[in-house]
Design a protein around this motif. Sequence first.
Motif, mmCIF file in Angstrom:
data_model
loop_
_atom_site.group_PDB
_atom_site.id
_atom_site.type_symbol
_atom_site.label_atom_id
_atom_site.label_comp_id
_atom_site.label_asym_id
_atom_site.label_seq_id
_atom_site.Cartn_x
_atom_site.Cartn_y
_atom_site.Cartn_z
ATOM 1 N N VAL A 3 50.700 -6.801 49.716
ATOM 2 C CA VAL A 3 49.764 -6.508 50.807
ATOM 3 C C VAL A 3 50.424 -6.953 52.105
ATOM 4 C CG1 VAL A 3 47.517 -7.053 51.803
ATOM 5 C CG2 VAL A 3 47.751 -6.805 49.319
ATOM 6 N N PHE A 4 50.446 -6.067 53.076
ATOM 7 C CA PHE A 4 50.994 -6.403 54.394
ATOM 8 C C PHE A 4 49.853 -6.615 55.370
ATOM 9 C CE2 PHE A 4 54.427 -4.236 52.292
ATOM 10 C CZ PHE A 4 55.531 -4.979 52.662
ATOM 11 N N THR A 5 49.975 -7.637 56.177
ATOM 12 C CA THR A 5 48.985 -7.934 57.198
ATOM 13 C C THR A 5 49.718 -8.536 58.392
ATOM 14 O OG1 THR A 5 46.836 -8.983 57.627
ATOM 15 C CG2 THR A 5 48.448 -10.258 56.347
ATOM 16 N N ALA A 6 48.982 -8.784 59.443
ATOM 17 C CA ALA A 6 49.551 -9.403 60.641
ATOM 18 C C ALA A 6 48.490 -10.288 61.269
ATOM 19 C CB ALA A 6 50.000 -8.332 61.635
ATOM 20 N N ARG A 24 35.704 -10.760 57.731
ATOM 21 C CA ARG A 24 35.870 -9.993 56.496
ATOM 22 C C ARG A 24 37.328 -10.002 56.059
ATOM 23 N NH1 ARG A 24 36.054 -3.829 55.278
ATOM 24 N NH2 ARG A 24 35.471 -3.813 53.099
ATOM 25 N N LEU A 25 38.244 -9.789 56.991
ATOM 26 C CA LEU A 25 39.663 -9.798 56.648
ATOM 27 C C LEU A 25 40.075 -11.173 56.121
ATOM 28 C CD1 LEU A 25 42.445 -8.536 56.487
ATOM 29 C CD2 LEU A 25 42.748 -9.053 58.919
ATOM 30 N N THR A 26 39.597 -12.228 56.743
ATOM 31 C CA THR A 26 39.906 -13.587 56.285
ATOM 32 C C THR A 26 39.434 -13.784 54.851
ATOM 33 O OG1 THR A 26 39.809 -14.469 58.535
ATOM 34 C CG2 THR A 26 39.502 -16.048 56.737
ATOM 35 N N HIS A 31 40.732 -14.241 49.057
ATOM 36 C CA HIS A 31 40.544 -13.812 47.669
ATOM 37 C C HIS A 31 41.866 -13.318 47.063
ATOM 38 C CE1 HIS A 31 38.557 -12.137 44.168
ATOM 39 N NE2 HIS A 31 39.237 -11.027 44.372
ATOM 40 N N LEU A 32 42.601 -12.501 47.814
ATOM 41 C CA LEU A 32 43.857 -11.964 47.309
ATOM 42 C C LEU A 32 44.898 -13.055 47.050
ATOM 43 C CD1 LEU A 32 44.192 -8.748 49.485
ATOM 44 C CD2 LEU A 32 43.696 -8.869 47.027
ATOM 45 N N THR A 39 51.264 -10.374 46.363
ATOM 46 C CA THR A 39 52.114 -11.017 47.360
ATOM 47 C C THR A 39 51.649 -10.542 48.726
ATOM 48 O OG1 THR A 39 53.996 -11.020 45.860
ATOM 49 C CG2 THR A 39 54.472 -11.276 48.208
ATOM 50 N N ILE A 40 51.328 -11.479 49.595
ATOM 51 C CA ILE A 40 50.894 -11.133 50.951
ATOM 52 C C ILE A 40 52.059 -11.393 51.893
ATOM 53 C CG2 ILE A 40 49.290 -11.640 52.823
ATOM 54 C CD1 ILE A 40 47.237 -12.385 50.669
#
Length: 80
Positions: A3-6, A24-26, A31-32, A39-40
């Motif tokens: 999972v990709f995030t910024a 919500r994103l947090t 959870h992930l 892998t984040i």
Amino acid sequence: MRVFTAADCLLHDQGDGHPESPERLTAVLRHLRQDAHVTISESGHAHFDALARCHDARYLERARALSSAGGGELGADTML
């Protein structure tokens, strides 16, 4: 799964009552992170050409112009 995030994603606030929110994103990321199969990764900023593979160039130009003007409504449910 990757999972990709910024960190900047947490700055995107659609306003009160909108289901997409920093909170919500947090919660999703928290959870992930508990799943050993996930892998984040922190993503970098996407270049226009990369975005154009997923979005119409006119939409991206409109987003760029709106951002330069200080933001506003990009679509019926999308604030910039």
